[in-house]
Design a protein around this motif. Sequence first.
Motif, PDB file in Angstrom:
ATOM      1  N   PRO A 108     -14.290  28.312  57.142  1.00 59.72           N
ATOM      2  CA  PRO A 108     -13.196  27.111  56.519  1.00 59.72           C
ATOM      3  C   PRO A 108     -13.947  26.045  56.296  1.00 59.72           C
ATOM      4  N   GLY A 109     -13.888  25.114  55.461  1.00 59.77           N
ATOM      5  CA  GLY A 109     -14.676  24.063  54.703  1.00 59.77           C
ATOM      6  C   GLY A 109     -15.654  24.004  53.658  1.00 59.77           C
ATOM      7  N   ASP A 110     -15.765  24.896  54.116  1.00 60.49           N
ATOM      8  CA  ASP A 110     -17.350  25.673  53.300  1.00 60.49           C
ATOM      9  C   ASP A 110     -17.099  25.798  51.594  1.00 60.49           C
ATOM     10  N   ILE A 111     -16.623  24.703  50.985  1.00 60.32           N
ATOM     11  CA  ILE A 111     -16.386  24.581  49.273  1.00 60.32           C
ATOM     12  C   ILE A 111     -17.207  25.219  48.443  1.00 60.32           C
ATOM     13  N   LYS A 165      -4.169  24.869  56.253  1.00 61.18           N
ATOM     14  CA  LYS A 165      -3.701  25.742  55.344  1.00 61.18           C
ATOM     15  C   LYS A 165      -4.925  25.826  53.942  1.00 61.18           C
ATOM     16  N   GLY A 166      -5.943  24.630  53.833  1.00 65.83           N
ATOM     17  CA  GLY A 166      -7.267  24.619  52.946  1.00 65.83           C
ATOM     18  C   GLY A 166      -7.218  24.947  51.370  1.00 65.83           C
ATOM     19  N   TYR A 167      -5.317  24.001  51.076  1.00 67.03           N
ATOM     20  CA  TYR A 167      -4.678  24.199  49.471  1.00 67.03           C
ATOM     21  C   TYR A 167      -6.391  22.677  48.506  1.00 67.03           C
ATOM     22  N   ASP A 168      -7.202  21.612  49.604  1.00 69.99           N
ATOM     23  CA  ASP A 168      -7.617  20.751  48.707  1.00 69.99           C
ATOM     24  C   ASP A 168      -9.273  22.023  48.812  1.00 69.99           C
ATOM     25  N   TRP A 192      -9.650  31.350  32.845  1.00 73.65           N
ATOM     26  CA  TRP A 192      -8.818  31.330  34.466  1.00 73.65           C
ATOM     27  C   TRP A 192      -7.774  29.543  34.379  1.00 73.65           C
ATOM     28  N   ARG A 193      -6.651  30.087  35.347  1.00 71.86           N
ATOM     29  CA  ARG A 193      -5.598  29.277  36.131  1.00 71.86           C
ATOM     30  C   ARG A 193      -5.452  29.169  37.587  1.00 71.86           C
ATOM     31  N   LEU A 194      -5.504  27.942  38.031  1.00 72.04           N
ATOM     32  CA  LEU A 194      -5.342  28.249  39.317  1.00 72.04           C
ATOM     33  C   LEU A 194      -3.711  27.572  39.858  1.00 72.04           C
ATOM     34  N   LYS A 195      -2.955  28.637  40.705  1.00 71.28           N
ATOM     35  CA  LYS A 195      -1.472  28.208  40.539  1.00 71.28           C
ATOM     36  C   LYS A 195      -1.200  28.208  42.161  1.00 71.28           C
ATOM     37  N   LEU A 196      -0.557  27.533  42.851  1.00 74.13           N
ATOM     38  CA  LEU A 196      -0.269  26.968  44.046  1.00 74.13           C
ATOM     39  C   LEU A 196       1.584  26.808  44.574  1.00 74.13           C
ATOM     40  N   ALA A 197       1.645  27.886  45.255  1.00 71.41           N
ATOM     41  CA  ALA A 197       2.616  27.513  45.283  1.00 71.41           C
ATOM     42  C   ALA A 197       3.604  27.533  46.582  1.00 71.41           C
ATOM     43  N   GLY A 198       4.536  25.926  46.960  1.00 72.62           N
ATOM     44  CA  GLY A 198       4.221  25.978  48.253  1.00 72.62           C
ATOM     45  C   GLY A 198       4.882  24.153  48.099  1.00 72.62           C
ATOM     46  N   ASN A 199       5.593  23.959  49.406  1.00 70.53           N
ATOM     47  CA  ASN A 199       5.533  22.805  49.737  1.00 70.53           C
ATOM     48  C   ASN A 199       4.457  21.757  50.541  1.00 70.53           C
ATOM     49  N   GLY A 200       5.030  20.885  50.323  1.00 72.26           N
ATOM     50  CA  GLY A 200       3.760  19.686  51.180  1.00 72.26           C
ATOM     51  C   GLY A 200       3.553  18.557  50.902  1.00 72.26           C
ATOM     52  N   GLU A 201       1.928  18.744  50.869  1.00 66.29           N
ATOM     53  CA  GLU A 201       1.347  17.419  50.216  1.00 66.29           C
ATOM     54  C   GLU A 201       1.312  17.971  48.772  1.00 66.29           C
ATOM     55  N   ILE A 202       2.757  18.083  47.509  1.00 69.45           N
ATOM     56  CA  ILE A 202       2.388  18.171  45.428  1.00 69.45           C
ATOM     57  C   ILE A 202       1.873  17.443  45.392  1.00 69.45           C
ATOM     58  N   GLU A 203       2.524  15.783  46.031  1.00 71.32           N
ATOM     59  CA  GLU A 203       1.787  14.674  45.205  1.00 71.32           C
ATOM     60  C   GLU A 203       0.549  14.091  45.452  1.00 71.32           C
ATOM     61  N   GLU A 204      -0.229  14.718  46.806  1.00 72.65           N
ATOM     62  CA  GLU A 204      -1.763  14.504  47.024  1.00 72.65           C
ATOM     63  C   GLU A 204      -2.182  15.533  46.524  1.00 72.65           C
ATOM     64  N   GLY A 205      -1.982  16.555  45.774  1.00 71.30           N
ATOM     65  CA  GLY A 205      -3.110  17.169  45.029  1.00 71.30           C
ATOM     66  C   GLY A 205      -2.848  17.057  43.859  1.00 71.30           C
ATOM     67  N   LYS A 206      -1.382  16.870  43.036  1.00 68.09           N
ATOM     68  CA  LYS A 206      -1.721  16.367  41.970  1.00 68.09           C
ATOM     69  C   LYS A 206      -2.945  15.377  41.594  1.00 68.09           C
ATOM     70  N   HIS A 207      -2.850  14.840  42.258  1.00 71.88           N
ATOM     71  CA  HIS A 207      -3.801  13.296  42.322  1.00 71.88           C
ATOM     72  C   HIS A 207      -5.402  13.208  43.011  1.00 71.88           C
ATOM     73  N   ILE A 210      -5.781  32.244  39.583  1.00 70.85           N
ATOM     74  CA  ILE A 210      -5.872  32.691  41.306  1.00 70.85           C
ATOM     75  C   ILE A 210      -4.166  31.947  42.234  1.00 70.85           C
ATOM     76  N   LEU A 211      -3.953  32.895  42.737  1.00 73.44           N
ATOM     77  CA  LEU A 211      -2.344  32.440  43.706  1.00 73.44           C
ATOM     78  C   LEU A 211      -2.876  31.738  44.880  1.00 73.44           C
ATOM     79  N   PHE A 212      -2.557  30.802  45.093  1.00 72.06           N
ATOM     80  CA  PHE A 212      -2.402  30.502  46.782  1.00 72.06           C
ATOM     81  C   PHE A 212      -0.828  30.329  47.257  1.00 72.06           C
ATOM     82  N   ALA A 213      -0.083  30.773  47.741  1.00 71.95           N
ATOM     83  CA  ALA A 213       1.262  30.293  48.640  1.00 71.95           C
ATOM     84  C   ALA A 213       1.328  30.316  50.059  1.00 71.95           C
ATOM     85  N   GLY A 214       1.459  28.676  50.358  1.00 68.45           N
ATOM     86  CA  GLY A 214       1.594  28.665  51.462  1.00 68.45           C
ATOM     87  C   GLY A 214       2.127  27.480  52.056  1.00 68.45           C
ATOM     88  N   THR A 215       2.061  26.517  52.414  1.00 61.66           N
ATOM     89  CA  THR A 215       2.340  25.164  52.911  1.00 61.66           C
ATOM     90  C   THR A 215       1.241  24.943  52.555  1.00 61.66           C
TER      91      THR A 215
END
Length: 346
Positions: free
Chosen positions: A294-297, A182-185, A201-216, A172-177
């Motif tokens: 939006p926001g409904d995980i 943007k709801g990446y989390d 399956w994998r998830l791939k996140l393309a974009g700059n921004g909250e990368i360290e927060e995402g990795k955490h 699954i691809l996400f592309a954006g900040t």
Amino acid sequence: MPKVLVVATSHKTRGGITSVIKAHETGRQWKQFHCHWVQTHRDGPSWRKIMYFLLGMIDYLIRLPFCDIVHIHTADYGTEKRKRIFAWLSKLFRKKLIVHLHSSGPEFSIGGQYRDLYRYSFTHADKVILLSNTWREEVTRVFHLPEDKMKVLYNPCPIVKPSEAEERESYILFAGTLTHRKGYDDLIKAFALIADRFPLWRLKLAGNGEIEEGKHLVRELGMSDRVDFLGWINGEAKECAFRHASIYCLPSYSEGFPMGVLDAWAYHLPVVTTPVGGLPDVAIDGENTMLFSPGDIKELSEKLNMLMSDRLLYKKISNASIWFAEHKFNVFQITTELGQIYGSLK
């Protein structure tokens, strides 16, 4: 034919407006109406931003007396604040003014703190271009503009060589900040709910921004071996990411008309997204997209699960993406409509 000054951010800037104008450059109207791109902003340190603004202003002032139409692309508060002086100068020189709104937020809405900032551009424009009927209704409600002043013009799909089925990989691809807007989390959390059912399956996140927060967050969920952070990608890397993906997901809370979704349609990817911005104009859940609130995980995880496990549904949504790219959002159709707007202001 009239000469058109297109006032917008730099062609080197990351983001949707740059992608839209690059697509417009491919259209016949660009040469037909002698368009020139006045670049007023670029990402980076403050000195670079100031330099680009000053050089853009010089370029604009040199060319303004000899043009007929000024086409200003604007978005959020910062963009509108910079562009207002260009709008004011266009009217001082008695040029036709087009204001092209790419905003993804409620800055100009009733109660919005920047409504008065937008008022000048909207009321003095000869034509206001909006990305969807949703935004046209909102602008009408707030500023009471005459109907013939407003025009809905969708962002176009880019021209790409679409992917073949055998090129697809299970991700699954996400592309954006990477921001919460943007709801990446939300996507990371939703994927974690179903990851055990789909071990390949994998998830791939393309974009700059909250990368360290995402990795955490990924580490907290025990998903470090299933989620990849690609950083900001463009050119060949971007093409590769879209060409080999199997699903595109944008769990955004607000948009104008998201270029990531248009990119996904161009590569014939099935899209999972939220009904925000201009998407409700065309998106129908289960028919041409997979929609969730939006926001409904939990709902997002269910939509992903349906698409990943039902081949007939997957094919149906993929075919809808092909139709969007080749018809509704075809770049030649969009640029033809833009040329008609220019022609109407002669």
